[in-house]
Motif scaffolding. Structure first.
Motif, PDB file in Angstrom:
ATOM      1  N   PRO A 131       0.832  -1.204   0.000  1.00 52.87           N
ATOM      2  CA  PRO A 131       0.000   0.000   0.000  1.00 52.87           C
ATOM      3  C   PRO A 131       0.867   1.254   0.000  1.00 52.87           C
ATOM      4  N   ARG A 132       0.311   2.338  -0.457  1.00 56.74           N
ATOM      5  CA  ARG A 132       1.090   3.542  -0.756  1.00 56.74           C
ATOM      6  C   ARG A 132       1.891   4.056   0.446  1.00 56.74           C
ATOM      7  N   LEU A 133       1.324   4.042   1.645  1.00 58.59           N
ATOM      8  CA  LEU A 133       2.037   4.588   2.789  1.00 58.59           C
ATOM      9  C   LEU A 133       3.190   3.706   3.241  1.00 58.59           C
ATOM     10  N   GLU A 134       3.375   2.548   2.610  1.00 60.07           N
ATOM     11  CA  GLU A 134       4.500   1.677   2.951  1.00 60.07           C
ATOM     12  C   GLU A 134       5.529   1.604   1.820  1.00 60.07           C
ATOM     13  N   TRP A 135       5.437   2.512   0.863  1.00 59.34           N
ATOM     14  CA  TRP A 135       6.354   2.482  -0.264  1.00 59.34           C
ATOM     15  C   TRP A 135       7.773   2.886   0.126  1.00 59.34           C
ATOM     16  N   MET A 136       7.963   3.577   1.212  1.00 64.65           N
ATOM     17  CA  MET A 136       9.257   4.186   1.514  1.00 64.65           C
ATOM     18  C   MET A 136      10.341   3.178   1.857  1.00 64.65           C
ATOM     19  N   SER A 137      10.009   2.111   2.568  1.00 60.92           N
ATOM     20  CA  SER A 137      11.048   1.262   3.157  1.00 60.92           C
ATOM     21  C   SER A 137      11.104  -0.112   2.511  1.00 60.92           C
ATOM     22  N   ARG A 138      12.290  -0.712   2.512  1.00 63.61           N
ATOM     23  CA  ARG A 138      12.480  -2.084   2.046  1.00 63.61           C
ATOM     24  C   ARG A 138      11.762  -3.038   2.989  1.00 63.61           C
ATOM     25  N   GLN A 139      11.297  -4.162   2.449  1.00 60.95           N
ATOM     26  CA  GLN A 139      10.415  -5.046   3.198  1.00 60.95           C
ATOM     27  C   GLN A 139      11.110  -6.326   3.664  1.00 60.95           C
ATOM     28  N   THR A 140      10.783  -6.706   4.891  1.00 55.51           N
ATOM     29  CA  THR A 140      11.155  -8.000   5.456  1.00 55.51           C
ATOM     30  C   THR A 140       9.904  -8.593   6.083  1.00 55.51           C
TER      31      THR A 140
END
Length: 320
Positions: free
Chosen positions: A249-258
């Motif tokens: 979702p858009r508000l989670e675009w900033m950071s790399r995911q684990t």
């Protein structure tokens, strides 16, 4: 699968990305020199923030309280919230946000962030942006060739507005009237703080995962790919070879995911592709997708690729 607009579930990771990930602009470019935040300033702030970030990771309540005071579903607003929190803690000073600039009773602009540099006594004015742009011209890489996922804005036009209008608001009497009284008579430093990433057609991305960036863009800026959902697209997409996939979702675009090994949002490639195909057919909108690979004995899944899946008709409208 989680894709509806909602508050980010990973605020500390997002703050860490805001501080530690590369800036989008190359401040040594003559067009931005002296008006984008400098590499020296940014590096010094990063060094000052390391221990503070680790402490905040152990006790994130101050960050959560800050964000909960003004919840928003807009990525730009969320980005500004995180930046203001960071600046207020690092400079140990109050920060003013969204100061409207008016002329003859109508709003003509807005000052994003105002603060005080305790060391120099200077007033700080930041104009912020976090933007993601997709390359539309295959044979060249210029600022005008990159448009937003909704094809409603263009990188060169965004930067022109940022540097020619927003950063110059304090050069006007209207802008100065919007400044809090305690800062009004101090010397001002106005800078652009821009983050985000660029995305390239998937076939070009597969040829070189370090494609050329336009003049003015930081060569270390985050990069990715994009692909229209067409009958031939599944074969091309499968070359990415990620083991699991999810939407972001858009508000989670900033950071790399684990993600945890049993995260129910992670889907196998065939099932994920079909889900995205149906979602795009229904909603006719761009989807930011994340591909994961196993992190080994940790039992975690770590992001290894990200890109936009797009309607076949994209871009519907090219900004001018």
């Amino acid at each position: 699968m989680h894709y509806q607009p909602s508050p980010s579930r990973f605020p500390w990771q997002d703050l860490h990305a805001l501080i530690m990930d590369p800036l989008l602009l190359d401040e040594s470019c003559p067009a931005f020199a002296g008006r984008a935040v400098s590499a020296a300033w940014f590096h010094a702030m990063q060094q000052r923030s390391v221990a503070w970030l680790q402490g905040l990771k152990q006790n994130p309540e101050p960050l959560k309280e800050w964000l909960s005071s003004q919840p928003s579903h807009r990525l730009g607003f969320y980005f500004e919230q995180l930046f203001a929190f960071w600046l207020s803690r690092m400079e140990k000073t109050s920060v003013s946000r969204h100061r409207p600039v008016t002329r003859d009773g109508r709003t003509v602009g807005e000052l994003d962030i105002l603060g005080l540099d305790r060391d120099t006594g200077q007033a700080l004015h930041f104009e912020l942006a976090i933007k993601y742009y997709l390359q539309t011209a295959r044979d060249r890489s210029e600022l005008c060739d990159f448009v937003g996922p909704r094809a409603q804005d263009r990188l060169d036009l965004k930067l022109e507005r940022l540097f020619q209008k927003q950063l110059r608001l304090l050069e006007t009497e209207d802008g100065l009237r919007a400044v809090p009284q305690d800062l009004r008579h101090r010397p001002f430093v106005s800078r652009a703080f821009v983050k985000g990433g660029l995305f390239y057609p998937l076939d070009l991305w597969l040829e070189s995962q370090a494609p050329p960036v336009p003049i003015g863009v930081n060569r270390s800026a985050p990069l990715g790919w994009w692909l229209r959902i067409t009958p031939r697209a599944p074969q091309e997409w499968s070359l990415l070879q990620a083991e699991k996939w999810s939407l972001l979702p858009r508000l989670e675009w900033m950071s790399r995911q684990t993600r945890e090994h049993d995260d129910p949002e992670l889907l196998d490639p065939p099932r994920f592709w079909e889900y995205c195909r149906q979602t795009i057919h229904t909603r006719n909108r761009a989807l930011l997708t994340i591909g994961y690979a196993s992190a080994g004995q940790s039992g975690l899944w770590r992001e290894v690729t990200r890109g936009f899946l797009l309607p076949e008709s994209w871009p519907l409208i090219m900004p001018k």
